[in-house]
Design a protein around this motif. Structure first.
Motif, PDB file in Angstrom:
ATOM      1  N   GLU A  95       0.819  -1.206   0.000  1.00  0.00           N
ATOM      2  CA  GLU A  95       0.000   0.000   0.000  1.00  0.00           C
ATOM      3  C   GLU A  95       0.857   1.263   0.000  1.00  0.00           C
ATOM      4  O   GLU A  95       0.463   2.297  -0.536  1.00  0.00           O
ATOM      5  N   GLN A  96       2.030   1.196   0.599  1.00  0.00           N
ATOM      6  CA  GLN A  96       2.871   2.378   0.712  1.00  0.00           C
ATOM      7  C   GLN A  96       3.409   2.837  -0.637  1.00  0.00           C
ATOM      8  O   GLN A  96       3.788   4.001  -0.792  1.00  0.00           O
ATOM      9  N   ASN A  97       3.480   1.943  -1.617  1.00  0.00           N
ATOM     10  CA  ASN A  97       4.016   2.289  -2.929  1.00  0.00           C
ATOM     11  C   ASN A  97       3.001   2.081  -4.042  1.00  0.00           C
ATOM     12  O   ASN A  97       3.366   1.878  -5.196  1.00  0.00           O
ATOM     13  N   SER A  98       1.741   2.157  -3.719  1.00  0.00           N
ATOM     14  CA  SER A  98       0.686   1.870  -4.681  1.00  0.00           C
ATOM     15  C   SER A  98       0.364   3.088  -5.542  1.00  0.00           C
ATOM     16  O   SER A  98       0.135   4.190  -5.026  1.00  0.00           O
ATOM     17  N   ILE A  99       0.342   2.907  -6.868  1.00  0.00           N
ATOM     18  CA  ILE A  99      -0.056   3.996  -7.752  1.00  0.00           C
ATOM     19  C   ILE A  99      -1.516   4.357  -7.503  1.00  0.00           C
ATOM     20  O   ILE A  99      -1.920   5.502  -7.663  1.00  0.00           O
ATOM     21  N   ARG A 100      -2.297   3.371  -7.065  1.00  0.00           N
ATOM     22  CA  ARG A 100      -3.709   3.636  -6.785  1.00  0.00           C
ATOM     23  C   ARG A 100      -3.870   4.716  -5.731  1.00  0.00           C
ATOM     24  O   ARG A 100      -4.686   5.634  -5.868  1.00  0.00           O
ATOM     25  N   SER A 101      -3.087   4.635  -4.668  1.00  0.00           N
ATOM     26  CA  SER A 101      -3.214   5.610  -3.590  1.00  0.00           C
ATOM     27  C   SER A 101      -2.616   6.962  -3.961  1.00  0.00           C
ATOM     28  O   SER A 101      -2.909   7.968  -3.314  1.00  0.00           O
ATOM     29  N   LEU A 102      -1.783   7.011  -4.998  1.00  0.00           N
ATOM     30  CA  LEU A 102      -1.155   8.253  -5.424  1.00  0.00           C
ATOM     31  C   LEU A 102      -1.931   8.974  -6.527  1.00  0.00           C
ATOM     32  O   LEU A 102      -1.842  10.188  -6.672  1.00  0.00           O
ATOM     33  N   VAL A 103      -2.694   8.223  -7.309  1.00  0.00           N
ATOM     34  CA  VAL A 103      -3.351   8.789  -8.494  1.00  0.00           C
ATOM     35  C   VAL A 103      -4.855   8.955  -8.309  1.00  0.00           C
ATOM     36  O   VAL A 103      -5.473   9.768  -8.996  1.00  0.00           O
ATOM     37  N   TYR A 104      -5.462   8.228  -7.376  1.00  0.00           N
ATOM     38  CA  TYR A 104      -6.916   8.249  -7.233  1.00  0.00           C
ATOM     39  C   TYR A 104      -7.360   9.018  -5.983  1.00  0.00           C
ATOM     40  O   TYR A 104      -6.655   9.044  -4.967  1.00  0.00           O
ATOM     41  N   TYR A 105      -8.532   9.607  -6.104  1.00  0.00           N
ATOM     42  CA  TYR A 105      -9.238  10.127  -4.932  1.00  0.00           C
ATOM     43  C   TYR A 105      -9.902   8.933  -4.268  1.00  0.00           C
ATOM     44  O   TYR A 105     -10.765   8.272  -4.856  1.00  0.00           O
ATOM     45  N   GLU A 106      -9.496   8.609  -3.029  1.00  0.00           N
ATOM     46  CA  GLU A 106      -9.992   7.424  -2.346  1.00  0.00           C
ATOM     47  C   GLU A 106     -11.186   7.774  -1.465  1.00  0.00           C
ATOM     48  O   GLU A 106     -11.118   8.700  -0.659  1.00  0.00           O
ATOM     49  N   ASP A 107     -12.239   7.003  -1.615  1.00  0.00           N
ATOM     50  CA  ASP A 107     -13.458   7.234  -0.858  1.00  0.00           C
ATOM     51  C   ASP A 107     -13.956   5.905  -0.310  1.00  0.00           C
ATOM     52  O   ASP A 107     -13.574   4.830  -0.790  1.00  0.00           O
ATOM     53  N   GLU A 108     -14.816   5.964   0.692  1.00  0.00           N
ATOM     54  CA  GLU A 108     -15.421   4.783   1.288  1.00  0.00           C
ATOM     55  C   GLU A 108     -16.934   4.920   1.242  1.00  0.00           C
ATOM     56  O   GLU A 108     -17.466   6.032   1.224  1.00  0.00           O
ATOM     57  N   THR A 109     -17.608   3.783   1.250  1.00  0.00           N
ATOM     58  CA  THR A 109     -19.067   3.825   1.221  1.00  0.00           C
ATOM     59  C   THR A 109     -19.642   2.645   1.987  1.00  0.00           C
ATOM     60  O   THR A 109     -19.023   1.590   2.103  1.00  0.00           O
ATOM     61  N   ASN A 110     -20.845   2.840   2.506  1.00  0.00           N
ATOM     62  CA  ASN A 110     -21.629   1.757   3.090  1.00  0.00           C
ATOM     63  C   ASN A 110     -22.836   1.435   2.224  1.00  0.00           C
ATOM     64  O   ASN A 110     -23.726   0.691   2.624  1.00  0.00           O
ATOM     65  N   ASN A 111     -22.856   2.007   1.029  1.00  0.00           N
ATOM     66  CA  ASN A 111     -23.999   1.851   0.132  1.00  0.00           C
ATOM     67  C   ASN A 111     -23.662   0.952  -1.049  1.00  0.00           C
ATOM     68  O   ASN A 111     -22.495   0.642  -1.316  1.00  0.00           O
ATOM     69  N   TYR A 112     -24.699   0.568  -1.764  1.00  0.00           N
ATOM     70  CA  TYR A 112     -24.524  -0.262  -2.955  1.00  0.00           C
ATOM     71  C   TYR A 112     -23.729   0.463  -4.022  1.00  0.00           C
ATOM     72  O   TYR A 112     -22.931  -0.131  -4.752  1.00  0.00           O
ATOM     73  N   SER A 113     -23.913   1.782  -4.119  1.00  0.00           N
ATOM     74  CA  SER A 113     -23.207   2.593  -5.105  1.00  0.00           C
ATOM     75  C   SER A 113     -23.126   4.024  -4.591  1.00  0.00           C
ATOM     76  O   SER A 113     -23.796   4.390  -3.628  1.00  0.00           O
ATOM     77  N   GLU A 114     -22.304   4.825  -5.257  1.00  0.00           N
ATOM     78  CA  GLU A 114     -22.190   6.237  -4.933  1.00  0.00           C
ATOM     79  C   GLU A 114     -22.237   7.061  -6.218  1.00  0.00           C
ATOM     80  O   GLU A 114     -21.725   6.643  -7.256  1.00  0.00           O
ATOM     81  N   LYS A 115     -22.868   8.229  -6.113  1.00  0.00           N
ATOM     82  CA  LYS A 115     -22.966   9.133  -7.250  1.00  0.00           C
ATOM     83  C   LYS A 115     -22.050  10.330  -7.016  1.00  0.00           C
ATOM     84  O   LYS A 115     -22.071  10.948  -5.962  1.00  0.00           O
ATOM     85  N   TYR A 116     -21.245  10.638  -8.032  1.00  0.00           N
ATOM     86  CA  TYR A 116     -20.329  11.772  -7.965  1.00  0.00           C
ATOM     87  C   TYR A 116     -20.745  12.799  -9.004  1.00  0.00           C
ATOM     88  O   TYR A 116     -20.979  12.466 -10.162  1.00  0.00           O
TER      89      TYR A 116
END
Length: 337
Positions: free
Chosen positions: A36-57
């Motif tokens: 996780e410390q060297n993940s491109i995902r954590s460097l390039v993406y806006y990370e969000d969490e949800t408790n729902n089936y889906s999220e609308k942006y």
């Protein structure tokens, strides 16, 4: 966020598998944390969490400018309009591995750790390949991913591919815009792409004060040399007087081995990306959505007597606001001059 929740098999403390539970649990946790410390995902993406089936942006269009109304004039009434929106639904992801009873009986701890290592590598590698796949195939509306070729919608909120030359305005207040360019990497090309991004407009044609600060490249020596030559020295490369470089020490460089590059490709023709990391975070440009962190459960298979470790997670990702990032694919897109 990511993380891992591990549940050990009940009733194995006194069994042949009991001594392997804690070491394997710790090994899986450490391997995931290190990745996780060297993940491109954590460097390039806006990370969000949800408790729902889906999220609308989504976002709202800009408010009109202040106007001169004269002494005692009435307040102009400006209004907002909802912009394009994107719905992201986290998918379910699973895998498993086994520790045989014979391994445990013979205390083959090294082999057990190897299997645990392959398990965590599979999880992390899959997430990285999914994250970089959206960049690799971002000029298309869909991406086929995994051995089962599951189709994912990777269009941005405007229903255009993430990288396109004709992103529309939701209000009709401005013409189409491009974040897909065709220049081979060079000092001049970087300067031109930066300028193009600084001229990105909102749906009403207002400048957005973009500040690109990140260059994303594949792990190839040929383009790494070009990039670090361009931004790592205080003089302009390949010039006789080595005059001042305004690109010096202004960029974050992200390198990923999972970004596509065909065999035999020549120097200067690799694809590269430029991102405004602040805009990406503030306006949910590229979104990574976590629904359920990795859950690992251990149990004894009554048919084989083996100790099975199974992992399950729910996550998804997709582009939302295309303005956060531009792709430069030599030979394709808009040629900047």
């Amino acid at each position: 966020m990511a993380g891992v929740v591990i549940s050990k098999a009940s009733g194995v403390n006194d069994s042949v598998f009991g001594k392997s539970q804690e070491p394997l649990k710790l090994y899986v946790e450490q391997q995931i944390e290190a990745f996780e410390q060297n993940s491109i995902r954590s460097l390039v993406y806006y990370e969000d969490e949800t408790n729902n089936y889906s999220e609308k942006y989504s976002y709202e269009t800009s408010l009109g400018d202040f106007e001169a109304v004269g002494e005692g004039g009435a307040y102009p009434r400006s209004s907002f309009q909802e912009g394009f929106s994107k719905v992201i639904e986290p998918d379910e992801w699973k895998n498993s591995f086994e520790v045989t009873k014979q391994m445990a009986e013979d205390s083959k701890i090294g082999k057990m750790q190897q299997r645990a290592s392959q398990f965590t590598l599979s999880y992390n590698r899959g997430r990285e390949k999914f994250a970089t796949g959206i960049l690799n195939y971002g000029s298309s509306p869909t991406m086929a991913f995994g051995t089962n070729n599951k189709i994912f919608d990777i269009t941005a909120a405007d229903k255009k591919p993430l990288f396109a030359t004709d992103h529309p305005s939701v209000t009709g207040g401005y013409g189409t815009q491009s974040n897909y360019f065709g220049n081979a990497f060079s000092y001049d090309a970087l300067s031109l792409v930066e300028e193009a991004m600084q001229n990105f407009r909102d749906d009403d044609g207002n400048l957005l004060n973009m500040m690109p600060d990140t260059i994303i490249i594949p792990n190839k020596a040929r383009i790494k040399k070009l990039v670090f030559d361009a931004v790592g020295a205080d003089g302009i490369p390949n010039t006789g007087n080595n005059s001042f470089s305004y690109q010096y020490d202004r960029w974050n460089i992200i390198i990923s081995p999972y970004l596509n590059n065909a065999n035999g490709i020549t120097s200067g023709t690799d694809s590269w990306y430029v991102m405004d990391s602040t805009f990406n975070q503030n306006y949910s440009g590229l979104v990574w959505l976590e629904r359920v962190a990795l859950e690992v459960n251990s149990y004894i298979d009554q048919n084989t007597d083996n100790n099975v470790w199974k992992g399950r997670a729910r996550f998804g990702a997709a582009p939302n606001n295309w303005r956060a990032i531009a792709k430069v694919d030599p030979g394709l897109g808009t040629i900047l001059t």
